[in-house]
Design a protein around this motif. Structure first.
Motif, PDB file in Angstrom:
ATOM      1  N   THR A   1      20.386  25.861  45.896  1.00 40.90           N
ATOM      2  CA  THR A   1      18.819  27.012  45.497  1.00 40.90           C
ATOM      3  C   THR A   1      19.142  27.385  43.883  1.00 40.90           C
ATOM      4  N   THR A   2      20.358  27.409  43.653  1.00 45.95           N
ATOM      5  CA  THR A   2      20.126  27.811  41.552  1.00 45.95           C
ATOM      6  C   THR A   2      19.313  26.892  41.800  1.00 45.95           C
ATOM      7  N   ALA A   3      19.373  25.263  41.147  1.00 44.33           N
ATOM      8  CA  ALA A   3      18.689  24.931  40.809  1.00 44.33           C
ATOM      9  C   ALA A   3      17.319  24.678  41.153  1.00 44.33           C
ATOM     10  N   ILE A   4      16.464  24.614  42.483  1.00 40.20           N
ATOM     11  CA  ILE A   4      15.756  25.325  42.155  1.00 40.20           C
ATOM     12  C   ILE A   4      14.926  26.572  41.983  1.00 40.20           C
ATOM     13  N   ARG A   5      15.624  27.587  41.801  1.00 40.47           N
ATOM     14  CA  ARG A   5      15.651  29.059  40.633  1.00 40.47           C
ATOM     15  C   ARG A   5      16.055  28.501  39.502  1.00 40.47           C
ATOM     16  N   GLU A   6      16.230  27.423  38.784  1.00 42.02           N
ATOM     17  CA  GLU A   6      15.948  27.573  37.494  1.00 42.02           C
ATOM     18  C   GLU A   6      15.123  26.039  37.027  1.00 42.02           C
TER      19      GLU A   6
END
Length: 182
Positions: free
Chosen positions: A98-103
């Motif tokens: 989820t962090t990857a997508i948010r970034e």
């Protein structure tokens, strides 16, 4: 400050009440974004129709959330990013993904990366995908039918993403820990 009131089942028009009841049943509570969308019976009922199709057999719920979170980021919808981060985590998607997508990065999981890339390309290119982009999606194990399923998810998320930006409902307490600034 919200530009539109957040309707409740009690305050919504008769044409919106049933849709809100369905969403409350699905989520266990009525998200503020649904209350904002309910200012238009046409829009809330359209969303519920699409919602039912998006969450019917096809892509898994985790895969749906990858697309929905990617769409929220691509559309810079702060409400939807927080909302779909929470739902993705509930579906067992790791915080790293989820962090990857948010970034604005691709997840490391091959299938999730293909879904995220497809969703982002559909939004950014307004559906004008290249043959290599479609081939890459299929090479990750998806079918031609599933390309069309992703389009349905993008359509549903467009309703919530655009309404979230225009109506600016307050973020529900349950999603505050996932607040995002694009």
């Amino acid at each position: 400050m919200p530009n539109y009131p957040v309707q409740t089942i009690a305050s919504a028009s008769d044409g919106s009440k049933s849709a809100l009841e369905q969403l409350k049943k699905a989520f266990g509570a009525l998200p503020n974004i649904a209350g904002a969308i309910a200012n238009s019976r046409k829009l809330i009922n359209s969303l519920v129709g699409l919602f039912g199709q998006v969450h019917s057999p096809g892509l898994t719920e985790a895969e749906n959330q990858i697309v929905l979170l990617t769409d929220a980021v691509a559309n810079a919808s702060t409400y939807a990013v927080a909302f779909h981060t929470a739902l993705a985590l509930q579906q067992g998607i790791s915080s790293e993904e989820t962090t990857a997508i948010r970034e604005r990065r691709l997840p490391t999981d091959k299938r999730f990366a293909a879904l995220s890339a497809m969703a982002k390309a559909l939004i950014e290119k307004r559906g004008h995908l290249t043959e290599p982009e479609l081939d890459s999606f299929n090479a990750a194990g998806f079918t031609k039918e599933q390309v069309l399923e992703v389009i349905a998810i993008v359509a549903a998320s467009t309703i919530t993403n655009y309404t979230g930006t225009i109506a600016n409902p307050p973020l529900d307490d349950a999603f505050l820990q996932h607040a995002w600034r694009g």
